[in-house]
Design a protein around this motif. Structure first.
Motif, short mmCIF file in Angstrom:
data_model
loop_
_atom_site.label_atom_id
_atom_site.label_comp_id
_atom_site.label_asym_id
_atom_site.label_seq_id
_atom_site.Cartn_x
_atom_site.Cartn_y
_atom_site.Cartn_z
N ALA A 2 47.24 34.74 39.39
CA ALA A 2 47.13 35.80 38.38
C ALA A 2 45.67 36.12 38.08
O ALA A 2 45.31 37.26 37.81
CB ALA A 2 47.86 35.39 37.11
N GLY A 3 44.82 35.10 38.16
CA GLY A 3 43.39 35.30 37.91
C GLY A 3 42.71 36.13 38.97
O GLY A 3 41.63 36.67 38.75
N ALA A 4 43.33 36.24 40.14
CA ALA A 4 42.76 37.10 41.18
C ALA A 4 42.82 38.56 40.77
O ALA A 4 42.00 39.36 41.19
CB ALA A 4 43.51 36.89 42.49
N PHE A 5 43.78 38.89 39.90
CA PHE A 5 43.93 40.27 39.44
C PHE A 5 43.30 40.48 38.07
O PHE A 5 42.70 41.51 37.81
CB PHE A 5 45.41 40.66 39.39
CG PHE A 5 46.08 40.53 40.73
CD1 PHE A 5 45.84 41.44 41.74
CD2 PHE A 5 46.93 39.48 40.99
CE1 PHE A 5 46.43 41.32 42.98
CE2 PHE A 5 47.54 39.34 42.24
CZ PHE A 5 47.28 40.26 43.23
N LEU A 6 43.46 39.50 37.20
CA LEU A 6 42.85 39.52 35.87
C LEU A 6 42.11 38.20 35.70
O LEU A 6 42.69 37.14 35.93
CB LEU A 6 43.93 39.63 34.78
CG LEU A 6 44.85 40.83 34.85
CD1 LEU A 6 46.03 40.64 33.91
CD2 LEU A 6 44.09 42.09 34.48
#
Length: 115
Positions: A71-75
């Motif tokens: 998820a951190g790759a996007f946010l």
């Protein structure tokens, strides 16, 4: 620029709160000298259970961190909630060490039924 600095400070504070604190079992405990064979065997089983629970917690932590990492790759925000501590590993190793100590105590007392 000021907003970015404030955001970084808040993110650093949140990241500091994301780690789990280890609560390992003590290797030697009060009353070890007076434990009966049955008490030693019962506590050995408890240490096996504790080690398995810690392993499950570690697997859950890894899964959660993987999900947050993706998820951190996007946010970027989910990365701040990743648990980077090794509390479960510390607890598992402590339970295994306690188990070995209990087994040695049982062998010294010639207890039957040691696993």
């Amino acid at each position: 620029m000021k907003k970015i600095a404030i955001s970084l400070v808040i993110a650093a504070l949140l990241n500091g709160c994301a780690n789990t604190t280890a609560n390992p079992v003590q290797l030697a405990q009060v009353g070890d000298e007076t434990k009966s064979c049955r008490a030693i065997i019962n506590e050995m089983q408890e240490m096996k259970d504790s080690a398995l629970t810690a392993e499950g917690d570690r697997n859950k932590q890894v899964g959660s961190n993987v999900a947050l990492g993706v998820a951190g790759a996007f946010l970027i925000v989910p990365w701040f909630f990743m648990d980077t501590g090794n509390a479960a590993t510390v607890e598992q190793k402590a339970a295994q060490a306690r188990y070995k100590r209990l087994k040695a105590m049982g062998e010294e007392r010639n207890c039957e039924g040691l696993q």
